[in-house]
Design an enzyme around this catalytic site. Structure first.
Site, PDB file in Angstrom:
ATOM      1  N   ASP A   1       0.835  -1.208   0.000  1.00 13.42           N
ATOM      2  CA  ASP A   1       0.000   0.000   0.000  1.00 13.42           C
ATOM      3  C   ASP A   1       0.866   1.254   0.000  1.00 13.42           C
ATOM      4  O   ASP A   1       0.631   2.195  -0.765  1.00 13.42           O
ATOM      5  CB  ASP A   1      -0.914   0.017   1.231  1.00 13.42           C
ATOM      6  CG  ASP A   1      -2.016  -1.014   1.176  1.00 13.42           C
ATOM      7  OD1 ASP A   1      -3.058  -0.720   0.588  1.00 13.42           O
ATOM      8  OD2 ASP A   1      -1.832  -2.110   1.735  1.00 13.42           O
TER       9      ASP A   1
ATOM     10  N   THR B   1      -7.132  -5.249   0.005  1.00 14.38           N
ATOM     11  CA  THR B   1      -5.908  -5.617   0.727  1.00 14.38           C
ATOM     12  C   THR B   1      -6.040  -6.973   1.405  1.00 14.38           C
ATOM     13  O   THR B   1      -5.087  -7.746   1.451  1.00 14.38           O
ATOM     14  CB  THR B   1      -5.553  -4.535   1.767  1.00 14.38           C
ATOM     15  OG1 THR B   1      -5.525  -3.264   1.126  1.00 14.38           O
ATOM     16  CG2 THR B   1      -4.202  -4.805   2.393  1.00 14.38           C
TER      17      THR B   1
END
Length: 420
Positions: A106, A202
């Site tokens: 990320d 995610t």
């Protein structure tokens, strides 16, 4: 933050952003010409490397889209590399304040995209997901923060295109913070700004298998989403794929890059196997269309992985099945079973694989969605100014409904009648 609808006719749709369909509002200091924001030579290089499926004279932000596509494709390659080594050792996973997982990927994606866009368009701000505060404070007692920063720096330095300049760890941290929630101030004036979801999905990314995840990037100009790009490294031509090889070689044979420009439609092609590789006959752009299904019980549906069909008001009228080959009657609908983030479900609608994505809003959950053929469950447009402080959050009545257009009014009527 999330999905992207480009005000195209009902049969054309693209998504990009965080968790679904919303783009934060307008920073007050950037009502400027996008073209004047970067050196023409640098932008021309980006455009030349990405032969878009429509000519510059048809697209007022052709160079911005070319640069965005280049940045997202680099970010997808980065994700493949990180995922391959994610569980090889060391602390790679943090926990955000909202209890959602964050990986080094990320941060790396946000830093990489921020650096690429800042180099080409330095005056256009970026609205993204992360900031370096959580990274710096991950654990000061055991030096794990230093290890994470070094890991992120190494990943970004390996992928950033402007390798001629000396990149430092501070540069990378500043690039992350450029997209943080406190980086830009907002008011009601129109402006130009980028919106990025580094990795939507995610949790799927962390599974270590072929669960789908997306890098999403869009440009908002004077209050309108004008261009959008989505990259999905694990996307295949099959709705459900069985291959369980997470290696880079396997990923090179899959993946999709989807782009859209206001007035030019939505297009997709395969991700290149290597950064900077020229497109081949297999990688030509293809026009994307949503399906044309207008019969509610024949349509194909998606819901969030965290929700069940009985949480959706349509369950009062229809049972669900996940068997695509099973015969169905008028009281049963097909529920696609794919583990992925919300943006991938928007992508399934944009590509015609699904007809509908429907999400229920929990009372304690802040939904970050917007775009597409979309409304809340009462049929009202989403209020993008509901969050007066940062304009990153919306509060839809009941939930969010995204369709192919042909089914929208019918489903709003059914949902409204059965939602308590």
């Amino acid at each position: 933050m999330p999905l992207l609808h480009l005000s195209l006719p009902p049969h054309r749709l693209l998504v990009a952003g965080r968790g679904g369909l919303y783009f934060p509002p307008v920073p007050r200091h950037t009502c400027l010409s996008v073209r004047a924001a970067a050196g023409d030579a640098a932008v021309s290089v980006a455009a030349g490397a990405y032969d878009l499926p429509f000519p510059p004279e048809r697209a007022s932000h052709h160079r911005e889209l070319a640069a965005a596509a280049a940045a997202v494709e680099r970010a997808c390659r980065l994700c493949v590399d990180v995922k391959r080594s994610l569980f090889s050792g060391g602390k790679s996973i943090l926990e955000k304040n909202d209890q959602t997982p964050v990986t080094i990927a990320d941060f790396e994606v946000q830093a990489l995209v921020s650096l690429e866009l800042q180099r080409l368009f330095p005056s256009i701000p970026l609205v993204a997901e992360e900031d370096s505060a959580s990274l710096r404070s991950s654990n000061t007692d055991d030096n794990s923060s230093d290890v994470l920063v070094e890991s992120i720096f190494s990943g970004v330095a390996d992928k950033v295109s402007n390798s001629s300049s000396l990149l430092t760890q501070d540069d990378v941290l500043r690039a992350i913070d450029r997209g943080g929630k406190d980086a830009v101030s907002f008011d009601s004036n129109p402006a130009t700004y980028w919106v990025l979801d580094p990795i939507d999905g995610t949790k799927g990314f962390l599974r270590g298998d072929d669960a789908l995840y997306v890098v999403g990037l869009a440009l908002v100009v004077n209050g309108k989403v004008t261009i959008g790009v989505m990259g999905c490294p694990n996307w295949t031509n099959d709705t459900i794929h069985n291959e369980k090889d997470g290696s880079a070689a396997a990923c090179n044979d899959r993946g999709i890059l989807m782009v859209s420009h206001l007035g030019c439609g939505t297009w997709s092609r395969r991700l290149s196997s290597e950064i900077g590789q020229s497109t081949t006959a297999q990688d030509i752009w293809k026009r994307c269309f949503v399906d044309t299904c207008s019969v509610v019980h024949i349509a194909r549906y998606c819901i969030p992985n965290s929700q069940t069909w009985d949480m959706i008001p349509l369950s009062v009228l229809f049972n669900s099945t996940t068997g695509e080959s099973d015969p169905r009657n008028e009281n049963e609908i097909l529920l696609l079973s794919v583990f992925c983030g919300s943006l991938c479900k928007y992508l399934t609608v944009a590509s015609g694989r699904a007809s509908v994505f429907v999400l229920r809003a929990r009372p304690t959950t802040q939904i970050k969605e917007a775009g597409g053929q979309i409304s809340d469950w009462s049929g009202k447009p989403l209020d993008l100014a509901a969050d007066l402080t940062s304009r990153r959050i919306i509060y839809p009545s009941g939930g969010v409904l995204v369709t192919n257009g042909a089914l929208h009014d019918k489903l709003v009527e059914m949902i409204s009648a059965n939602y308590k």
